[in-house]
Design an enzyme around this catalytic site. Structure first.
Site, PDB file in Angstrom:
ATOM      1  N   TYR A  36      52.027  18.872  -7.539  1.00 38.50           N
ATOM      2  CA  TYR A  36      52.406  20.196  -8.051  1.00 38.50           C
ATOM      3  C   TYR A  36      53.824  20.558  -7.580  1.00 38.50           C
ATOM      4  CZ  TYR A  36      47.362  20.703  -8.977  1.00 38.50           C
ATOM      5  OH  TYR A  36      46.059  20.528  -9.405  1.00 38.50           O
ATOM      6  N   PRO A  68      38.917  27.056 -15.020  1.00 37.36           N
ATOM      7  CA  PRO A  68      37.713  27.743 -15.501  1.00 37.36           C
ATOM      8  C   PRO A  68      38.030  28.838 -16.516  1.00 37.36           C
ATOM      9  CG  PRO A  68      38.294  28.523 -13.310  1.00 37.36           C
ATOM     10  CD  PRO A  68      39.211  27.361 -13.607  1.00 37.36           C
ATOM     11  N   LEU A  69      39.303  29.257 -16.548  1.00 37.36           N
ATOM     12  CA  LEU A  69      39.737  30.241 -17.555  1.00 37.36           C
ATOM     13  C   LEU A  69      40.383  29.544 -18.751  1.00 37.36           C
ATOM     14  CD1 LEU A  69      41.282  32.823 -15.040  1.00 37.36           C
ATOM     15  CD2 LEU A  69      39.234  33.177 -16.447  1.00 37.36           C
ATOM     16  N   GLY A  70      40.099  28.251 -18.887  1.00 39.13           N
ATOM     17  CA  GLY A  70      40.703  27.508 -20.006  1.00 39.13           C
ATOM     18  C   GLY A  70      42.212  27.612 -19.968  1.00 39.13           C
ATOM     19  N   ARG A  71      42.776  27.488 -18.750  1.00 41.71           N
ATOM     20  CA  ARG A  71      44.232  27.578 -18.511  1.00 41.71           C
ATOM     21  C   ARG A  71      44.788  28.926 -18.990  1.00 41.71           C
ATOM     22  NH1 ARG A  71      46.339  22.306 -16.929  1.00 41.71           N
ATOM     23  NH2 ARG A  71      44.732  20.755 -17.198  1.00 41.71           N
ATOM     24  N   GLY A  72      43.949  29.940 -18.977  1.00 40.51           N
ATOM     25  CA  GLY A  72      44.384  31.292 -19.343  1.00 40.51           C
ATOM     26  C   GLY A  72      43.985  31.675 -20.761  1.00 40.51           C
ATOM     27  N   PHE A  73      43.705  30.670 -21.605  1.00 44.65           N
ATOM     28  CA  PHE A  73      43.414  30.949 -23.020  1.00 44.65           C
ATOM     29  C   PHE A  73      42.169  31.822 -23.165  1.00 44.65           C
ATOM     30  CE2 PHE A  73      42.098  29.978 -27.385  1.00 44.65           C
ATOM     31  CZ  PHE A  73      43.312  29.970 -28.053  1.00 44.65           C
ATOM     32  N   HIS A 119      43.192  12.485  -7.108  1.00 49.23           N
ATOM     33  CA  HIS A 119      43.483  13.369  -8.243  1.00 49.23           C
ATOM     34  C   HIS A 119      43.112  12.702  -9.564  1.00 49.23           C
ATOM     35  CE1 HIS A 119      46.678  16.693  -9.320  1.00 49.23           C
ATOM     36  NE2 HIS A 119      45.624  16.778 -10.090  1.00 49.23           N
ATOM     37  N   SER A 149      45.138  36.092 -22.884  1.00 43.12           N
ATOM     38  CA  SER A 149      46.510  36.464 -22.510  1.00 43.12           C
ATOM     39  C   SER A 149      47.571  35.700 -23.311  1.00 43.12           C
ATOM     40  CB  SER A 149      46.734  36.290 -21.005  1.00 43.12           C
ATOM     41  OG  SER A 149      46.530  34.952 -20.648  1.00 43.12           O
TER      42      SER A 149
HETATM   43  N1  LIG Z   1      42.265  18.331 -10.770  1.00 44.97           N
HETATM   44  C1  LIG Z   1      43.042  18.535 -11.798  1.00 44.97           C
HETATM   45  O1  LIG Z   1      43.400  17.623 -12.523  1.00 44.97           O
HETATM   46  C2  LIG Z   1      43.521  19.925 -12.096  1.00 44.97           C
HETATM   47  C3  LIG Z   1      44.095  20.223 -13.349  1.00 44.97           C
HETATM   48  C4  LIG Z   1      44.509  21.546 -13.588  1.00 44.97           C
HETATM   49  C5  LIG Z   1      44.361  22.505 -12.607  1.00 44.97           C
HETATM   50  N2  LIG Z   1      43.823  22.173 -11.381  1.00 44.97           N
HETATM   51  C6  LIG Z   1      43.630  23.170 -10.316  1.00 44.97           C
HETATM   52  O2  LIG Z   1      42.792  24.197 -10.833  1.00 44.97           O
HETATM   53  C7  LIG Z   1      43.440  25.463 -10.670  1.00 44.97           C
HETATM   54  C8  LIG Z   1      43.031  26.408 -11.793  1.00 44.97           C
HETATM   55  O3  LIG Z   1      43.270  25.852 -13.054  1.00 44.97           O
HETATM   56  P1  LIG Z   1      44.426  26.353 -14.009  1.00 44.97           P
HETATM   57  O4  LIG Z   1      45.400  27.147 -13.240  1.00 44.97           O
HETATM   58  O5  LIG Z   1      44.891  25.160 -14.743  1.00 44.97           O
HETATM   59  O6  LIG Z   1      43.696  27.226 -15.102  1.00 44.97           O
HETATM   60  P2  LIG Z   1      42.847  28.580 -15.111  1.00 44.97           P
HETATM   61  O7  LIG Z   1      42.454  28.948 -13.757  1.00 44.97           O
HETATM   62  O8  LIG Z   1      41.805  28.355 -16.135  1.00 44.97           O
HETATM   63  O9  LIG Z   1      43.902  29.627 -15.739  1.00 44.97           O
HETATM   64  C9  LIG Z   1      45.086  29.941 -15.095  1.00 44.97           C
HETATM   65  C10 LIG Z   1      45.919  30.786 -16.035  1.00 44.97           C
HETATM   66  O10 LIG Z   1      45.219  31.994 -16.308  1.00 44.97           O
HETATM   67  C11 LIG Z   1      46.015  33.122 -15.960  1.00 44.97           C
HETATM   68  N3  LIG Z   1      45.090  34.107 -15.371  1.00 44.97           N
HETATM   69  C12 LIG Z   1      44.417  34.001 -14.199  1.00 44.97           C
HETATM   70  N4  LIG Z   1      43.637  35.074 -13.991  1.00 44.97           N
HETATM   71  C13 LIG Z   1      43.832  35.878 -15.057  1.00 44.97           C
HETATM   72  C14 LIG Z   1      43.313  37.151 -15.422  1.00 44.97           C
HETATM   73  N5  LIG Z   1      42.423  37.781 -14.655  1.00 44.97           N
HETATM   74  N6  LIG Z   1      43.742  37.703 -16.597  1.00 44.97           N
HETATM   75  C15 LIG Z   1      44.632  37.062 -17.403  1.00 44.97           C
HETATM   76  N7  LIG Z   1      45.148  35.854 -17.093  1.00 44.97           N
HETATM   77  C16 LIG Z   1      44.754  35.269 -15.929  1.00 44.97           C
HETATM   78  C17 LIG Z   1      47.038  32.608 -14.995  1.00 44.97           C
HETATM   79  O11 LIG Z   1      48.245  33.336 -15.075  1.00 44.97           O
HETATM   80  P3  LIG Z   1      48.946  34.019 -13.783  1.00 44.97           P
HETATM   81  O12 LIG Z   1      49.114  32.937 -12.772  1.00 44.97           O
HETATM   82  O13 LIG Z   1      50.216  34.524 -14.320  1.00 44.97           O
HETATM   83  O14 LIG Z   1      47.996  35.086 -13.344  1.00 44.97           O
HETATM   84  C18 LIG Z   1      47.248  31.172 -15.472  1.00 44.97           C
HETATM   85  O15 LIG Z   1      48.187  31.149 -16.528  1.00 44.97           O
HETATM   86  C19 LIG Z   1      44.928  25.126 -10.632  1.00 44.97           C
HETATM   87  O16 LIG Z   1      45.682  26.143 -10.006  1.00 44.97           O
HETATM   88  C20 LIG Z   1      44.916  23.836  -9.859  1.00 44.97           C
HETATM   89  O17 LIG Z   1      44.856  24.104  -8.464  1.00 44.97           O
HETATM   90  C21 LIG Z   1      43.393  20.899 -11.135  1.00 44.97           C
END
Ligand SMILES: NC(=O)c1ccc[n+]([C@@H]2O[C@H](COP(=O)([O-])OP(=O)(O)OC[C@H]3O[C@@H](n4cnc5c(N)ncnc54)[C@H](OP(=O)(O)O)[C@@H]3O)[C@@H](O)[C@H]2O)c1
Length: 338
Positions: A61, A210-215, A130, A219
């Site tokens: 990262y 878990p938030l589908g990357r924000g989708f 990873h 937002s």
């Molecule tokens: N093992 C792997 O291959 C892998 C791959 C991807 C991710 N990860 C890990 O998993 C973590 C979480 O996954 P992710 O970040 O990809 O996706 P996520 O948690 O599904 O979604 C993150 C996105 O949602 C937005 N968000 C969060 N809370 C929100 C809310 N309450 N309302 C509106 N928007 C919100 C965030 O924006 P803001 O930040 O601007 O709030 C960000 O753009 C990562 O940080 C990483 O540590 C691991």
């Protein structure tokens, strides 16, 4: 929300008890557009107040920048936080769309030393592979990871995006505390084989994105139009073009359930993931990522939402209707090897 702390769950059979929701820290340095260090620091502190104790990073990262950024927070709260980081992936500076995967023992040893140095701690609490490099037997890689445990550099082991067969082979070498894979209302392929294997082996599931990357929060609805040019989500087929429009329409049942509870779409998405604990009878600790204190509060509050059987049924068909893969190259996922 009030300052009541979220419930806890265990990482694997011998791992630490952590808040039942962790914090994904990737976006604080990488992948999701402009960063905001001050807001991110405030988010980390607020998360800890709420009982979020598992913090997720990786050496990839920001090419080490995320580990460095988190280090002062981890050191200030060393006894309260559980540090999870990862090795195996690197991104060549001249081509940010490429991923190099390595699992060989010399690489693992070099990676752990570099992470320990950047984090500036004596040991990593949870060290994940990873991604799988299929050219190296998993027993060999996990054997090296187990040596790191014996040497005190690492406390517990995890794997990300592995198949059930790979998990079983790894567990035969050393106990695996956690499998981290994508799991959400939009991404459910691990339920067929990986989740049953994890339950049988006493491994905790740590759903990423878990938030589908924000989708799933609503937002953004189209990565091409709504996100900056360097945002990783513009490389993901389900968030662009016609797929994005079709997938945005799939949020309707999520909206219906959110309105019934008087909460946000994202909170329903998180409550659904959390509830897989009872659906599949294993510990599930999602790690939503955010850089905003108000959002970490909102996300933590989702741990108190319970969905009814009827609501779960309403949400059930969504994943099967999603247009477009999780990754442009699905060999990057465990589903691509099953
Ligand atoms: N093992 C792997 O291959 C892998 C791959 C991807 C991710 N990860 C890990 O998993 C973590 C979480 O996954 P992710 O970040 O990809 O996706 P996520 O948690 O599904 O979604 C993150 C996105 O949602 C937005 N968000 C969060 N809370 C929100 C809310 N309450 N309302 C509106 N928007 C919100 C965030 O924006 P803001 O930040 O601007 O709030 C960000 O753009 C990562 O940080 C990483 O540590 C691991």
């Amino acid at each position: 929300m009030t300052d009541s702390r979220i419930p806890t769950a265990r990482l694997g059979e011998t791992g630490p008890e952590v808040g039942v929701q962790g914090l994904g820290c990737m976006g604080m340095s990488f992948a999701y557009g402009p960063v905001d260090a001050e807001a991110s620091r405030a988010t980390l502190e607020r998360a800890l107040e709420l009982g979020i104790t598992l913090y997720d990073t990786a050496d990839a990262y920001g090419r080490g920048e995320n580990e460095k950024f988190l280090s002062p927070f981890f050191k200030a709260h060393r006894d309260e936080v559980v540090i999870a980081t990862k090795f195996a992936l690197s991104i060549p500076p001249d081509d940010p769309t490429r991923r190099i995967i390595r699992n060989d023992p010399p690489y693992i040893r070099q990676a752990v030393e570099a992470s320990l140095k950047r984090l500036d701690v004596d040991a990593i609490d949870l060290y994940y592979m990873h991604r799988r490099d299929v050219n190296v037997p998993i027993e060999e890689s996990v054997g090296t990871m187990a040596e790191l445990v014996r040497e005190g550099k690492v406390k517990h082991l995890g794997l990300s995006e592995v198949t059930a067969a790979e998990l079983r082979a790894a567990q035969a070498v050393h106990p695996i505390a956690a499998v981290q894979s994508e799991w959400s209302l939009f991404s459910r392929d691990i339920e067929a084989q990986v989740v049953p294997a994890a339950r049988e082996l006493g491994v905790t599931l740590v759903p990423y994105s878990p938030l589908g990357r924000g989708f799933l929060t609503g937002s953004f609805t189209n990565a091409d139009k709504d996100l900056t040019a360097d945002d990783f989500r513009r490389q993901q087929p389900r968030f662009t073009g016609d797929n994005a429009a079709a997938n945005a329409a799939l949020l309707e049942p999520v909206r219906t359930v959110a309105e019934a509870h008087g909460v946000s779409l994202g909170q329903i998405a998180l409550a659904w993931v959390q509830q897989q604990t009872t659906v599949h009878d294993l510990p599930v600790i999602p790690i939503p990522g955010t850089r905003k204190p108000s959002r970490v509060e909102e996300n933590a509050a989702a741990t108190g939402i319970e969905l009814t059987k009827e609501e779960l049924e309403l949400l059930e068909p969504i994943a099967g209707q999603v247009a477009g893969d999780r990754y442009a190259d699905m060999r990057f996922s465990s589903a691509g090897r099953e």
